[in-house]
Design an enzyme around this catalytic site. Structure first.
Site, PDB file in Angstrom:
ATOM      1  N   GLU A   1      -4.960  -3.777  -1.638  1.00 24.94           N
ATOM      2  CA  GLU A   1      -6.256  -3.609  -1.601  1.00 24.94           C
ATOM      3  C   GLU A   1      -6.587  -2.062  -0.978  1.00 24.94           C
ATOM      4  O   GLU A   1      -7.774  -1.622  -0.956  1.00 24.94           O
ATOM      5  CB  GLU A   1      -6.974  -4.531  -0.427  1.00 24.94           C
ATOM      6  CG  GLU A   1      -6.887  -6.090  -0.907  1.00 24.94           C
ATOM      7  CD  GLU A   1      -5.606  -6.423  -0.224  1.00 24.94           C
ATOM      8  OE1 GLU A   1      -4.389  -5.983  -0.511  1.00 24.94           O
ATOM      9  OE2 GLU A   1      -5.826  -7.300   0.823  1.00 24.94           O
ATOM     10  N   ARG A   2      -5.601  -1.715  -0.231  1.00 25.70           N
ATOM     11  CA  ARG A   2      -5.979  -0.487   0.501  1.00 25.70           C
ATOM     12  C   ARG A   2      -5.874   0.914  -0.468  1.00 25.70           C
ATOM     13  O   ARG A   2      -6.231   1.964  -0.053  1.00 25.70           O
ATOM     14  CB  ARG A   2      -4.850  -0.223   1.517  1.00 25.70           C
ATOM     15  CG  ARG A   2      -4.651  -1.467   2.424  1.00 25.70           C
ATOM     16  CD  ARG A   2      -4.309  -1.221   3.747  1.00 25.70           C
ATOM     17  NE  ARG A   2      -3.522  -2.125   4.248  1.00 25.70           N
ATOM     18  CZ  ARG A   2      -3.730  -3.538   4.570  1.00 25.70           C
ATOM     19  NH1 ARG A   2      -4.801  -4.046   3.965  1.00 25.70           N
ATOM     20  NH2 ARG A   2      -2.917  -4.190   5.105  1.00 25.70           N
TER      21      ARG A   2
ATOM     22  N   SER B   1       5.317  -7.181   3.257  1.00 25.01           N
ATOM     23  CA  SER B   1       6.000  -7.276   4.483  1.00 25.01           C
ATOM     24  C   SER B   1       6.473  -8.734   4.614  1.00 25.01           C
ATOM     25  O   SER B   1       6.507  -9.513   3.613  1.00 25.01           O
ATOM     26  CB  SER B   1       4.866  -7.584   5.633  1.00 25.01           C
ATOM     27  OG  SER B   1       3.758  -8.547   5.131  1.00 25.01           O
TER      28      SER B   1
ATOM     29  N   GLU C   1       9.093  -4.376  13.014  1.00 25.02           N
ATOM     30  CA  GLU C   1       8.965  -3.213  12.278  1.00 25.02           C
ATOM     31  C   GLU C   1       7.790  -2.442  12.638  1.00 25.02           C
ATOM     32  O   GLU C   1       6.559  -3.171  12.670  1.00 25.02           O
ATOM     33  CB  GLU C   1       8.710  -3.699  10.836  1.00 25.02           C
ATOM     34  CG  GLU C   1       8.453  -2.425   9.770  1.00 25.02           C
ATOM     35  CD  GLU C   1       8.426  -3.066   8.329  1.00 25.02           C
ATOM     36  OE1 GLU C   1       7.791  -4.011   8.082  1.00 25.02           O
ATOM     37  OE2 GLU C   1       9.005  -2.181   7.414  1.00 25.02           O
TER      38      GLU C   1
ATOM     39  N   LYS D   1      -1.414  -7.019  -9.313  1.00 24.53           N
ATOM     40  CA  LYS D   1      -2.488  -7.332  -8.157  1.00 24.53           C
ATOM     41  C   LYS D   1      -1.962  -6.215  -7.083  1.00 24.53           C
ATOM     42  O   LYS D   1      -0.924  -6.402  -6.262  1.00 24.53           O
ATOM     43  CB  LYS D   1      -2.301  -8.763  -7.597  1.00 24.53           C
ATOM     44  CG  LYS D   1      -3.350  -8.962  -7.015  1.00 24.53           C
ATOM     45  CD  LYS D   1      -3.881  -8.222  -5.728  1.00 24.53           C
ATOM     46  CE  LYS D   1      -3.178  -8.494  -4.333  1.00 24.53           C
ATOM     47  NZ  LYS D   1      -3.516  -7.751  -3.442  1.00 24.53           N
TER      48      LYS D   1
ATOM     49  N   CYS E   1       9.534   1.658   3.636  1.00 20.41           N
ATOM     50  CA  CYS E   1      10.457   0.601   3.760  1.00 20.41           C
ATOM     51  C   CYS E   1      12.008   1.150   4.161  1.00 20.41           C
ATOM     52  O   CYS E   1      12.791   0.575   4.622  1.00 20.41           O
ATOM     53  CB  CYS E   1      10.646  -0.464   2.709  1.00 20.41           C
ATOM     54  SG  CYS E   1      11.280   0.159   1.293  1.00 20.41           S
TER      55      CYS E   1
ATOM     56  N   PHE F   1       0.786  -1.124  -0.003  1.00 21.15           N
ATOM     57  CA  PHE F   1       0.123  -0.193   0.025  1.00 21.15           C
ATOM     58  C   PHE F   1       0.689   1.289   0.067  1.00 21.15           C
ATOM     59  O   PHE F   1       0.538   2.191  -0.346  1.00 21.15           O
ATOM     60  CB  PHE F   1      -0.912   0.005   1.247  1.00 21.15           C
ATOM     61  CG  PHE F   1      -0.308   0.327   2.341  1.00 21.15           C
ATOM     62  CD1 PHE F   1       0.020   1.790   2.948  1.00 21.15           C
ATOM     63  CD2 PHE F   1       0.296  -0.432   3.488  1.00 21.15           C
ATOM     64  CE1 PHE F   1       0.792   2.077   3.950  1.00 21.15           C
ATOM     65  CE2 PHE F   1       0.911   0.021   4.694  1.00 21.15           C
ATOM     66  CZ  PHE F   1       1.118   1.249   4.732  1.00 21.15           C
TER      67      PHE F   1
HETATM   68  P1  NAD Z   1       1.567  -6.656   3.007  1.00 19.33           P
HETATM   69  O1  NAD Z   1       2.568  -7.897   3.204  1.00 19.33           O
HETATM   70  O2  NAD Z   1       0.526  -6.661   4.129  1.00 19.33           O
HETATM   71  O3  NAD Z   1       0.929  -6.765   1.574  1.00 19.33           O
HETATM   72  C1  NAD Z   1       1.563  -6.835   0.305  1.00 19.33           C
HETATM   73  C2  NAD Z   1       0.720  -7.387  -0.882  1.00 19.33           C
HETATM   74  O4  NAD Z   1       0.549  -8.692  -0.332  1.00 19.33           O
HETATM   75  C3  NAD Z   1      -0.622  -6.905  -0.923  1.00 19.33           C
HETATM   76  O5  NAD Z   1      -0.737  -6.672  -2.389  1.00 19.33           O
HETATM   77  C4  NAD Z   1      -1.587  -7.858  -0.265  1.00 19.33           C
HETATM   78  O6  NAD Z   1      -2.666  -7.855  -0.897  1.00 19.33           O
HETATM   79  C5  NAD Z   1      -0.648  -9.185  -0.223  1.00 19.33           C
HETATM   80  N1  NAD Z   1      -1.009 -10.039   1.085  1.00 19.33           N
HETATM   81  C6  NAD Z   1      -1.363  -9.678   2.111  1.00 19.33           C
HETATM   82  N2  NAD Z   1      -1.453 -10.648   2.929  1.00 19.33           N
HETATM   83  C7  NAD Z   1      -1.375 -11.832   2.020  1.00 19.33           C
HETATM   84  C8  NAD Z   1      -1.268 -13.306   2.299  1.00 19.33           C
HETATM   85  N3  NAD Z   1      -1.573 -13.681   3.512  1.00 19.33           N
HETATM   86  N4  NAD Z   1      -1.309 -14.107   1.276  1.00 19.33           N
HETATM   87  C9  NAD Z   1      -0.824 -13.531  -0.099  1.00 19.33           C
HETATM   88  N5  NAD Z   1      -0.773 -12.298  -0.199  1.00 19.33           N
HETATM   89  C10 NAD Z   1      -0.785 -11.224   0.849  1.00 19.33           C
HETATM   90  O7  NAD Z   1       2.130  -5.152   3.098  1.00 19.33           O
HETATM   91  P2  NAD Z   1       1.827  -3.912   3.096  1.00 19.33           P
HETATM   92  O8  NAD Z   1       1.248  -3.663   4.383  1.00 19.33           O
HETATM   93  O9  NAD Z   1       0.884  -3.490   2.153  1.00 19.33           O
HETATM   94  O10 NAD Z   1       2.957  -3.007   2.917  1.00 19.33           O
HETATM   95  C11 NAD Z   1       3.957  -2.596   4.210  1.00 19.33           C
HETATM   96  C12 NAD Z   1       5.353  -3.660   3.928  1.00 19.33           C
HETATM   97  O11 NAD Z   1       5.771  -3.591   2.806  1.00 19.33           O
HETATM   98  C13 NAD Z   1       6.029  -3.254   5.351  1.00 19.33           C
HETATM   99  O12 NAD Z   1       6.825  -4.350   5.851  1.00 19.33           O
HETATM  100  C14 NAD Z   1       7.031  -2.560   4.235  1.00 19.33           C
HETATM  101  O13 NAD Z   1       8.557  -2.432   4.913  1.00 19.33           O
HETATM  102  C15 NAD Z   1       7.288  -3.138   3.022  1.00 19.33           C
HETATM  103  N6  NAD Z   1       7.953  -2.738   1.886  1.00 19.33           N
HETATM  104  C16 NAD Z   1       9.001  -3.261   1.531  1.00 19.33           C
HETATM  105  C17 NAD Z   1       9.469  -2.640   0.619  1.00 19.33           C
HETATM  106  C18 NAD Z   1      10.946  -3.013  -0.156  1.00 19.33           C
HETATM  107  O14 NAD Z   1      11.452  -2.644  -1.131  1.00 19.33           O
HETATM  108  N7  NAD Z   1      11.728  -3.805   0.561  1.00 19.33           N
HETATM  109  C19 NAD Z   1       9.063  -1.508  -0.105  1.00 19.33           C
HETATM  110  C20 NAD Z   1       7.771  -0.995   0.109  1.00 19.33           C
HETATM  111  C21 NAD Z   1       7.254  -1.648   1.320  1.00 19.33           C
END
Ligand code: NAD
Length: 499
Positions: free
Chosen positions: A176-177, A226, A384, A173, A281, A149
């Site tokens: 959702e947020r 994450s 985090e 994909k 991140c 998101f």
């Molecule tokens: P998230 O992991 O909750 O969601 C990311 C994606 O995964 C979304 O599209 C979501 O629909 C999908 N998803 C969520 N739960 C799932 C499941 N159980 N099974 C399959 N798919 C699922 O992350 P978020 O809250 O949207 O973003 C924040 C996180 O992203 C933080 O941890 C941040 O550090 C990380 N981030 C990392 C980078 C990087 O380059 N390393 C960059 C930006 C954000």
């Protein structure tokens, strides 16, 4: 209530599954739209269309493909205000931050305009008698990307720009947020001349993600989000034979040496710790001053700066420093971790727990927090937080500070503030973290370098954007050819004399 769509085969398409997610305005706490969550059949339809569209797209020469991206850059600039507004409304970040989000994605698109150069293969003339050898980079076919998101414009563009520049079709994909901007981006790309079906957006949750991971036609999967989900996607995608790269969470340390310019270090920590409500991140979430005297000086500089921070909705204009966090659940998690820090004995020097914004009582705002005397066994250090919370861990020596950052399981970014070149060089060489800043708090590499962490912050061999992206979205084929006219009796080279 607005009902959002998928974008399949060049058109907005209503969801068929009957399942929806709420999309909030984080500043007011109101639900502003309903988002359809795709099932495996809807995903399979998009894959079929992508697979058909990819054949013609791969046969389009790289320069023509690049021209579509060139036009796309113009359209991103044309619609910058509209994109930023839509992004802030769903994400909560300020308008300048939202424009930065679009801009950093745009820069990756600009880099990908160099596809004709990047996709040139290698050639060996005369590898043997009459034998030439050459390699070419060919597209994978259908690729997919799953995005978080916090950068709803930049991260999708990190993935789909190189993928389509290389001749793949791409299924996105998004989170959702914050789904509206990705839908706007695909419309702009088609306005720029991208054939329908080459880029599609399928909205959804775990069900759509699992369908992506299990679909046999999808050749590669990119993920940013994450760490637990990154690990899951990497494991399942790889075991299904796909090429996968997953980027996870972070806990970025900034070491402040006694010789650092303390005003510069404090200003850097304010931007890197609290900007975008800490939902980056590459945010700095741990400050590591070396020596008690340095720590005291740093805290003294930080407190008045933190107290001056303006927290508010993006609509309040340019003097807002940061907005709300993304959901009520995110706010609850952040406040829970702050309480755990207090219970576990850290010193809460700036306490924002009672923060309220008049007129926005239902918004997901979190006041800024500063902890001192945090220790590595505390949850606020290990996890985090992804909120406007900076933890200070005091180290006695440079070696202790270095070891602290090295021992943390995350390895996305880090920084050191010092005036000593020798210490800075030592830090850059020894640290086991992917992106390093020297007097630069958020060392995000530009589009023509690659972006990626180490340890539990990334899974897979190649980084995002830069030259790695062209490797990730292509596979190499090497051809060895022999032609009789290159042979002379006895097998030596000769060149035909010109008549
Ligand atoms: P998230 O992991 O909750 O969601 C990311 C994606 O995964 C979304 O599209 C979501 O629909 C999908 N998803 C969520 N739960 C799932 C499941 N159980 N099974 C399959 N798919 C699922 O992350 P978020 O809250 O949207 O973003 C924040 C996180 O992203 C933080 O941890 C941040 O550090 C990380 N981030 C990392 C980078 C990087 O380059 N390393 C960059 C930006 C954000």
């Amino acid at each position: 209530m607005q009902e959002l769509t998928h974008y399949i085969n060049g058109a907005h398409v209503k969801g068929q599954s009957g399942r929806f997610a709420d999309v909030f305005n984080p500043a007011t706490g109101e639900v502003q739209a309903k988002l359809p969550l795709a099932n495996a059949e809807e995903l399979a339809l998009a894959v079929q269309i992508a697979s058909d569209a990819q054949i013609g797209w791969a046969a389009t020469n790289p320069q023509r493909r690049a021209r579509v991206l060139m036009k796309f850059v113009d359209l991103l600039n044309r619609d910058m205000d509209k994109l930023a507004e839509a992004l802030s409304r769903e994400h909560g970040k300020t308008i300048p931050d939202a424009k930065g989000d679009v801009q950093r994605g745009l820069e990756v698109v600009e880099y990908c305009i160099g596809a004709p150069q990047m996709l040139k293969g290698e050639f060996t003339d005369g590898a043997g008698p009459g034998i030439d050898m050459y390699s070419m980079r060919q597209p994978l076919g259908v690729s997919a990307g799953i995005t978080p998101f916090n950068f709803p414009a930049m991260i999708p563009m990190w993935m789909f720009a190189p993928a389509i520049a290389c001749g793949n079709a791409f299924i996105l994909k998004p989170s959702e947020r914050a789904p509206s901007v990705p839908l706007m981006l695909v419309e702009l790309l088609e306005e720029a001349g991208l054939p329908k079906g080459v880029l599609q957006v399928v909205n959804g949750d775990k069900e759509a993600v699992d369908a992506i991971l299990d679909h046999p036609v999808i050749q590669s999967v990119g993920f940013v989000g994450s760490t637990p989900i990154a690990e899951y996607i990497y494991g399942r995608g790889c075991s299904n034979g796909k090429r996968v790269q997953c980027f996870g969470g972070a806990k970025n340390h900034m070491i402040v040496m006694p010789d650092a310019d303390m005003d510069q270090a404090a200003d850097a920590l304010i931007g890197a710790g609290y900007g975008a409500a800490g939902e980056r991140c590459m945010a700095i979430s741990v400050a590591v001053p070396v020596g008690d005297e340095t720590a005291d000086r740093l805290i003294e500089k930080l407190v008045p700066r933190i107290e001056k921070l303006k927290v508010g909705p993006y609509t309040a204009g340019n003097d807002v420093d940061y907005g709300p966090v993304v959901t009520a659940a995110a706010k609850e998690k952040i406040l829970g971790l702050i309480n755990s820090g207090v219970e576990q004995g850290a010193e809460l020097v700036v306490d924002g727990r009672d923060f309220q914004l008049q007129g926005y009582e239902d918004g997901f705002f979190v006041g800024p927090h500063l902890f001192d005397k945090v220790t590595p066994d505390m949850d606020i250090y290990k996890q985090e937080i992804f909120g406007p919370v900076l933890s200070t861990v005091r180290a006695e020596t440079y070696e202790e500070a270095l070891k602290l950052a090295m021992d943390h399981e995350m390895g996305n970014g880090t920084a050191i503030f010092t005036r000593d070149g020798d210490t800075a060089r030592d830090f850059a060489h020894r640290i086991n973290i992917g992106m390093v800043g020297i007097n630069v708090p958020i060392p995000v590499p530009l589009a023509y370098h690659t972006f990626g962490g180490w340890k539990k912050s990334a899974f897979g061999d190649l980084n995002q954007h830069g030259p790695d992206a062209f490797k990730f979205y292509t596979r190499t084929k090497t051809v060895t050819s022999r032609w009789p006219s290159g042979l002379k009796e006895g097998g030596e080279f000769h060149f035909k004399a010109m008549d």
